[in-house]
Scaffold this active site. Structure first.
Site, PDB file in Angstrom:
ATOM      1  N   GLY A   1       0.832  -1.196   0.000  1.00 37.10           N
ATOM      2  CA  GLY A   1       0.000   0.000   0.000  1.00 37.10           C
ATOM      3  C   GLY A   1       0.865   1.244   0.000  1.00 37.10           C
ATOM      4  O   GLY A   1       2.030   1.208   0.419  1.00 37.10           O
TER       5      GLY A   1
ATOM      6  N   GLN B   1       3.030   9.857   1.383  1.00 33.75           N
ATOM      7  CA  GLN B   1       4.367   9.253   1.518  1.00 33.75           C
ATOM      8  C   GLN B   1       5.318   9.653   0.395  1.00 33.75           C
ATOM      9  O   GLN B   1       6.524   9.504   0.525  1.00 33.75           O
ATOM     10  CB  GLN B   1       4.252   7.723   1.555  1.00 33.75           C
ATOM     11  CG  GLN B   1       3.575   7.204   2.811  1.00 33.75           C
ATOM     12  CD  GLN B   1       3.391   5.715   2.732  1.00 33.75           C
ATOM     13  OE1 GLN B   1       2.414   5.237   2.162  1.00 33.75           O
ATOM     14  NE2 GLN B   1       4.340   4.958   3.267  1.00 33.75           N
TER      15      GLN B   1
ATOM     16  N   CYS C   1       5.451  -0.463   7.052  1.00 38.93           N
ATOM     17  CA  CYS C   1       5.189   0.749   6.273  1.00 38.93           C
ATOM     18  C   CYS C   1       6.445   1.105   5.494  1.00 38.93           C
ATOM     19  O   CYS C   1       7.547   1.047   6.040  1.00 38.93           O
ATOM     20  CB  CYS C   1       4.826   1.885   7.231  1.00 38.93           C
ATOM     21  SG  CYS C   1       4.494   3.446   6.410  1.00 38.93           S
ATOM     22  N   LEU C   2       6.266   1.475   4.239  1.00 35.70           N
ATOM     23  CA  LEU C   2       7.434   1.825   3.419  1.00 35.70           C
ATOM     24  C   LEU C   2       8.145   3.067   3.953  1.00 35.70           C
ATOM     25  O   LEU C   2       9.321   3.277   3.659  1.00 35.70           O
ATOM     26  CB  LEU C   2       7.016   2.053   1.956  1.00 35.70           C
ATOM     27  CG  LEU C   2       6.532   0.799   1.213  1.00 35.70           C
ATOM     28  CD1 LEU C   2       6.044   1.162  -0.177  1.00 35.70           C
ATOM     29  CD2 LEU C   2       7.635  -0.250   1.146  1.00 35.70           C
TER      30      LEU C   2
HETATM   31 NI    NI Z   1       2.417   3.262   5.622  1.00 35.78          NI
END
Ligand code: NI
Length: 167
Positions: free
Chosen positions: A46, A51, A91-92
């Protein structure tokens, strides 16, 4: 293919609240394409526009094994939640950190698709968890902020150290 740089926790820009998309046009579709390239290359399941430092309400999710089931949600809005899930999330923007977070197990949401058409979706399990995680990004919230103060301090210390090493 365009890969966008992903902001890394604790970058303060991750705390920006994203603005509604007023018109789904080619610029938004280009953003979605670039976000998808970036998410698949990472690889991740995702990604929120926040981001990649674009503060518009756009998220993408693909939890398929085959990596060809892209879900696009523009201006997503959760209209109902039920149940409780306790999934390990990553999370990236916080690479290498995996922690359990409490979320709703089932959600209903309304959003626009890449053509600007409104649709509704009922999601459960991992898809529901991912969508909630990505919508949080649009609100300026990173999943580690659900953790205990002690855990957050440890994660913060680790990432600040890495930042110094890069600089
Ligand atoms: Ni994330």
């Amino acid at each position: 293919m365009a890969l966008l740089p992903i902001l890394r926790y604790p970058d303060p820009r991750l705390h920006t609240v994203a603005a509604l998309v007023s018109r789904v046009d080619d610029r938004i579709r280009k953003l979605i394409k670039d976000m998808a390239d970036t998410m698949y290359a990472a690889p991740g399941v995702g990604l929120a526009a926040t981001q990649v430092d674009i503060h518009r309400r756009v998220i993408i999710v693909d939890i398929s094994e085959t990596r060809d089931q892209l879900n696009v949600f523009i201006n997503p809005e959760i209209t109902a939640r039920s149940g409780a899930a306790d999934c390990e999330e990553g999370c990236l923007s916080v690479p290498g950190i995996f922690e359990k977070v409490k979320r709703a197990e089932r959600i209903k949401l309304r959003a626009l698709d890449a053509h600007g058409r409104s649709f509704e979706l009922a999601a459960a399990g991992m898809l529901a968890v991912c969508i909630q995680h990505e919508i949080d990004h649009l609100e300026g919230k990173v999943f580690v902020e659900y953790l205990s103060r002690l855990k957050q301090q440890r994660i913060l210390a680790k990432f600040k150290k890495q930042q110094r090493r890069v600089m």
